[in-house]
Motif scaffolding. Structure first.
Motif, PDB file in Angstrom:
ATOM      1  N   ALA A   1       1.198  -0.775  -0.143  1.00 55.33           N
ATOM      2  CA  ALA A   1      -0.317   0.639   0.024  1.00 55.33           C
ATOM      3  C   ALA A   1       0.680   0.927  -0.228  1.00 55.33           C
ATOM      4  O   ALA A   1       1.040   2.137  -0.890  1.00 55.33           O
ATOM      5  CB  ALA A   1      -1.008   0.086   1.286  1.00 55.33           C
ATOM      6  N   LYS A   2       1.591   1.215   0.942  1.00 52.99           N
ATOM      7  CA  LYS A   2       2.528   2.384   0.810  1.00 52.99           C
ATOM      8  C   LYS A   2       3.767   2.295  -0.586  1.00 52.99           C
ATOM      9  O   LYS A   2       3.462   4.118  -0.865  1.00 52.99           O
ATOM     10  CB  LYS A   2       3.595   1.832   1.938  1.00 52.99           C
ATOM     11  CG  LYS A   2       3.995   2.208   3.069  1.00 52.99           C
ATOM     12  CD  LYS A   2       4.315   1.904   4.139  1.00 52.99           C
ATOM     13  CE  LYS A   2       3.899   1.995   6.154  1.00 52.99           C
ATOM     14  NZ  LYS A   2       4.699   1.621   6.756  1.00 52.99           N
ATOM     15  N   GLY A   3       4.059   1.095  -1.253  1.00 59.51           N
ATOM     16  CA  GLY A   3       4.710   1.639  -2.234  1.00 59.51           C
ATOM     17  C   GLY A   3       3.719   2.486  -3.407  1.00 59.51           C
ATOM     18  O   GLY A   3       3.984   2.659  -4.034  1.00 59.51           O
ATOM     19  N   PHE A   4       2.686   1.398  -3.560  1.00 60.62           N
ATOM     20  CA  PHE A   4       1.500   2.443  -4.043  1.00 60.62           C
ATOM     21  C   PHE A   4       0.969   3.226  -4.539  1.00 60.62           C
ATOM     22  O   PHE A   4       1.034   4.577  -5.049  1.00 60.62           O
ATOM     23  CB  PHE A   4       0.216   1.279  -4.225  1.00 60.62           C
ATOM     24  CG  PHE A   4      -0.920   1.851  -5.100  1.00 60.62           C
ATOM     25  CD1 PHE A   4      -1.256   1.624  -6.410  1.00 60.62           C
ATOM     26  CD2 PHE A   4      -2.345   2.744  -4.505  1.00 60.62           C
ATOM     27  CE1 PHE A   4      -2.177   2.705  -6.889  1.00 60.62           C
ATOM     28  CE2 PHE A   4      -3.124   3.188  -4.777  1.00 60.62           C
ATOM     29  CZ  PHE A   4      -2.975   2.641  -5.899  1.00 60.62           C
ATOM     30  N   ILE A   5       0.987   4.290  -3.211  1.00 59.75           N
ATOM     31  CA  ILE A   5       0.867   5.777  -2.967  1.00 59.75           C
ATOM     32  C   ILE A   5       1.993   6.535  -3.235  1.00 59.75           C
ATOM     33  O   ILE A   5       1.931   7.345  -4.116  1.00 59.75           O
ATOM     34  CB  ILE A   5       0.425   5.551  -1.360  1.00 59.75           C
ATOM     35  CG1 ILE A   5      -0.586   5.405  -1.029  1.00 59.75           C
ATOM     36  CG2 ILE A   5      -0.113   7.349  -1.103  1.00 59.75           C
ATOM     37  CD1 ILE A   5      -1.308   4.454   0.550  1.00 59.75           C
ATOM     38  N   LYS A   6       2.872   6.237  -2.978  1.00 59.09           N
ATOM     39  CA  LYS A   6       4.675   6.411  -3.313  1.00 59.09           C
ATOM     40  C   LYS A   6       4.409   6.907  -5.350  1.00 59.09           C
ATOM     41  O   LYS A   6       4.660   8.179  -4.876  1.00 59.09           O
ATOM     42  CB  LYS A   6       5.558   6.104  -2.728  1.00 59.09           C
ATOM     43  CG  LYS A   6       6.348   6.932  -3.159  1.00 59.09           C
ATOM     44  CD  LYS A   6       8.151   6.128  -2.268  1.00 59.09           C
ATOM     45  CE  LYS A   6       9.207   6.885  -2.553  1.00 59.09           C
ATOM     46  NZ  LYS A   6      10.123   6.437  -2.099  1.00 59.09           N
ATOM     47  N   ILE A   7       4.353   5.924  -5.557  1.00 63.47           N
ATOM     48  CA  ILE A   7       4.340   6.045  -6.984  1.00 63.47           C
ATOM     49  C   ILE A   7       3.317   6.607  -7.324  1.00 63.47           C
ATOM     50  O   ILE A   7       3.600   7.646  -8.553  1.00 63.47           O
ATOM     51  CB  ILE A   7       3.986   4.376  -7.559  1.00 63.47           C
ATOM     52  CG1 ILE A   7       5.842   3.993  -7.688  1.00 63.47           C
ATOM     53  CG2 ILE A   7       3.861   4.995  -9.391  1.00 63.47           C
ATOM     54  CD1 ILE A   7       5.437   2.271  -8.021  1.00 63.47           C
ATOM     55  N   THR A   8       1.908   6.707  -7.180  1.00 61.00           N
ATOM     56  CA  THR A   8       0.426   7.518  -7.890  1.00 61.00           C
ATOM     57  C   THR A   8       0.326   8.783  -6.843  1.00 61.00           C
ATOM     58  O   THR A   8       0.128   9.734  -7.995  1.00 61.00           O
ATOM     59  CB  THR A   8      -0.474   7.353  -6.670  1.00 61.00           C
ATOM     60  OG1 THR A   8      -0.746   5.444  -5.938  1.00 61.00           O
ATOM     61  CG2 THR A   8      -1.736   7.765  -6.687  1.00 61.00           C
ATOM     62  N   ALA A   9       1.753   9.486  -6.121  1.00 70.79           N
ATOM     63  CA  ALA A   9       1.979  10.333  -6.168  1.00 70.79           C
ATOM     64  C   ALA A   9       2.329  11.452  -7.032  1.00 70.79           C
ATOM     65  O   ALA A   9       3.422  12.509  -6.750  1.00 70.79           O
ATOM     66  CB  ALA A   9       2.382  10.694  -4.090  1.00 70.79           C
ATOM     67  N   ASN A  10       3.562  10.013  -8.108  1.00 75.35           N
ATOM     68  CA  ASN A  10       5.005  11.101  -8.272  1.00 75.35           C
ATOM     69  C   ASN A  10       4.699  11.978  -9.171  1.00 75.35           C
ATOM     70  O   ASN A  10       5.591  12.549  -9.276  1.00 75.35           O
ATOM     71  CB  ASN A  10       5.498   9.922  -9.422  1.00 75.35           C
ATOM     72  CG  ASN A  10       6.537   9.020  -8.706  1.00 75.35           C
ATOM     73  OD1 ASN A  10       6.809   9.575  -7.677  1.00 75.35           O
ATOM     74  ND2 ASN A  10       6.867   7.648  -9.375  1.00 75.35           N
ATOM     75  N   GLN A  11       3.714  12.291 -10.214  1.00 80.95           N
ATOM     76  CA  GLN A  11       2.825  13.077 -10.744  1.00 80.95           C
ATOM     77  C   GLN A  11       3.147  14.387 -10.519  1.00 80.95           C
ATOM     78  O   GLN A  11       3.722  15.132 -10.787  1.00 80.95           O
ATOM     79  CB  GLN A  11       1.751  12.236 -11.529  1.00 80.95           C
ATOM     80  CG  GLN A  11       1.690  13.779 -12.749  1.00 80.95           C
ATOM     81  CD  GLN A  11       0.151  13.621 -13.631  1.00 80.95           C
ATOM     82  OE1 GLN A  11       0.430  12.517 -14.442  1.00 80.95           O
ATOM     83  NE2 GLN A  11      -0.554  13.676 -13.528  1.00 80.95           N
ATOM     84  N   ASN A  12       2.635  13.982  -9.328  1.00 77.13           N
ATOM     85  CA  ASN A  12       2.424  15.778  -8.896  1.00 77.13           C
ATOM     86  C   ASN A  12       3.713  16.475  -8.231  1.00 77.13           C
ATOM     87  O   ASN A  12       3.978  17.473  -7.372  1.00 77.13           O
ATOM     88  CB  ASN A  12       0.962  15.708  -7.658  1.00 77.13           C
ATOM     89  CG  ASN A  12       0.052  15.349  -8.703  1.00 77.13           C
ATOM     90  OD1 ASN A  12      -0.271  16.973  -9.063  1.00 77.13           O
ATOM     91  ND2 ASN A  12      -1.453  15.352  -7.859  1.00 77.13           N
ATOM     92  N   LYS A  13       4.202  14.656  -7.365  1.00 74.47           N
ATOM     93  CA  LYS A  13       5.867  15.752  -7.244  1.00 74.47           C
ATOM     94  C   LYS A  13       6.037  16.152  -7.808  1.00 74.47           C
ATOM     95  O   LYS A  13       6.815  17.598  -7.951  1.00 74.47           O
ATOM     96  CB  LYS A  13       5.847  14.698  -6.221  1.00 74.47           C
ATOM     97  CG  LYS A  13       5.905  13.731  -4.784  1.00 74.47           C
ATOM     98  CD  LYS A  13       6.525  12.450  -4.333  1.00 74.47           C
ATOM     99  CE  LYS A  13       6.060  11.962  -3.321  1.00 74.47           C
ATOM    100  NZ  LYS A  13       7.108  10.811  -3.222  1.00 74.47           N
TER     101      LYS A  13
END
Length: 398
Positions: free
Chosen positions: A377-389
């Motif tokens: 779950a943590k990895g999925f959320i981190k990657i999902t946030a990449n674009q806005n980062k």
């Protein structure tokens, strides 16, 4: 009669078409064939009354064409599959009917070799576009005659003319323009010409008769309503039964505000108990049985389908393309929806379906998961946030 003057009039028996019937037959000497197309709005007694009235107006022939099942199969079914509500409010009761009515009228006109088709539309509404487009596309050789539109007549002028011909009509009798069909009843009148006035209770076709709440179960099979409270019938019969049941609670009343085809704003009241309940129940069942992307694309396509239908574009091939998509999407839309009828409103309780995607063993929303770990779950959320980062990182340096 001169066969060269054979004319088919789209006839409802209302004020506008009554004016047309008298004017075309008595003043202009056309051989008027008054044609009503039943899309679920007429009882047998009403048909007989309309026929008697038509002959009183001077028509040569009256014909009522039964098209309720065709209306369902060609239009209503897809409005349900698409959960179509114009401006999130209106189930397109009248605009949907007009399509089938126009198709059947032009079909009849061809069978009798009519040279003319007439209808009672004004120059400010949507129906003139829907009728004229279908007539022009399917029978460009037939001339279209529209006395109300061409002479820019007011309803008061029409009443005065009919009174002069010995036909007793008063403003009180025709204060509201009412169109009734399988998919609902529209109501236009003084109040709908304003932006702020509500229609009075007596303007709506159904009165509140039942105040005791009732549980109702609707069964859908591949998107179609096949049973009410375990009693199976055809979809058309079920729609009519549900409308009788729910209209006793004065359910389905509202006022729609929208953009007309000719570019002005329009306001119309309607009562569509069965239509609103079926669309909402069907949509709830879809939320349980379809994927996220099916739901998203269906919503987008339904908006286009409803708009094209509303604007008279039924014969465009894109409509058949969208209908194919809707049909395909209904493969797993099977199950029961329970609802509660109460005075003036209804509540959806829930669904039961073998295709219910909430039954998944992978996890329960907000409770537990069995198919992924906390680290997943943590990895999925981190990657999902990449674009806005990345966006924030780049823009913060400018």
């Amino acid at each position: 009669m001169n066969s060269k003057n054979k004319l088919v009039l789209a006839y409802s028996g209302g004020l506008d078409t009554s004016y047309c019937a008298v004017h075309l037959s008595q003043d202009l000497d056309y051989e008027v064939h008054a044609v009503s197309v039943n899309t679920g709005g007429f009882t047998q007694n009403e048909i007989q009354a309309i026929e008697a009235k038509a002959y009183k107006m001077g028509v040569s022939v009256y014909k009522n064409i039964e098209a309720t099942e065709q209306f369902y199969q060609k239009v209503v079914k897809y409005l349900i599959f698409g959960n179509v509500l114009k401006n999130n409010t209106y189930p397109l009761s009248v605009s949907a009917e007009r399509i089938i009515q126009a198709l059947k009228i032009v079909e009849y006109a061809k069978t009798i070799n009519a040279k003319y088709i007439a209808h009672g539309s004004t120059g400010a509404g949507n129906d003139q576009v829907r009728f004229d487009m279908i007539f022009q596309i399917l029978a460009p050789e037939i001339e279209i005659i529209t006395p109300i539109r061409d002479n820019t007549l007011s309803r008061e002028e029409e009443i005065s003319y009919l009174n002069s011909k010995g036909i007793d009509l008063s403003w009180k009798k025709v204060k509201y323009s009412i169109n009734k069909g399988l998919w609902g009843t529209s109501v236009g009148g003084d109040e709908t010409l304003t932006s702020h006035l509500a229609l009075p209770n007596e303007a709506y076709p159904s009165e509140l008769k039942n105040t005791k709440q009732t549980l109702v179960k609707l069964r859908f099979r591949k998107g179609e309503l096949v049973a009410i409270d375990d009693q199976e019938n055809t979809p058309v019969d079920n729609i009519q039964m549900l409308n009788t049941l729910a209209s006793a609670y004065a359910v389905g009343r509202d006022i729609h505000v929208g953009d007309t085809i000719v570019g002005i704003k329009g306001r119309v009241g309607f009562e569509a108990a069965a239509a609103l309940i079926i669309i909402k129940a069907h949509h709830l069942l879809e939320k349980h049985t379809l994927s996220k992307w099916q739901l998203q694309h269906k919503d987008n396509m339904a908006s286009y389908y409803g708009m094209h239908l509303h604007e008279g574009q039924y014969l465009d091939p894109v409509m058949r393309d969208m209908e194919s998509f809707f049909e395909s999407s209904q493969a797993n839309v099977t199950g029961d929806v329970e609802l509660v009828l109460k005075p003036y409103h209804f509540l959806l309780n829930g669904v039961s379906s073998p295709y219910d995607l909430m039954k998944s063993e992978f996890g329960t929303y907000g409770e537990k998961n069995t198919a992924w770990t906390a680290q997943d779950a943590k990895g999925f959320i981190k990657i999902t946030a990449n674009q806005n980062k990345i966006i924030r990182n780049v823009n913060s340096k400018l």
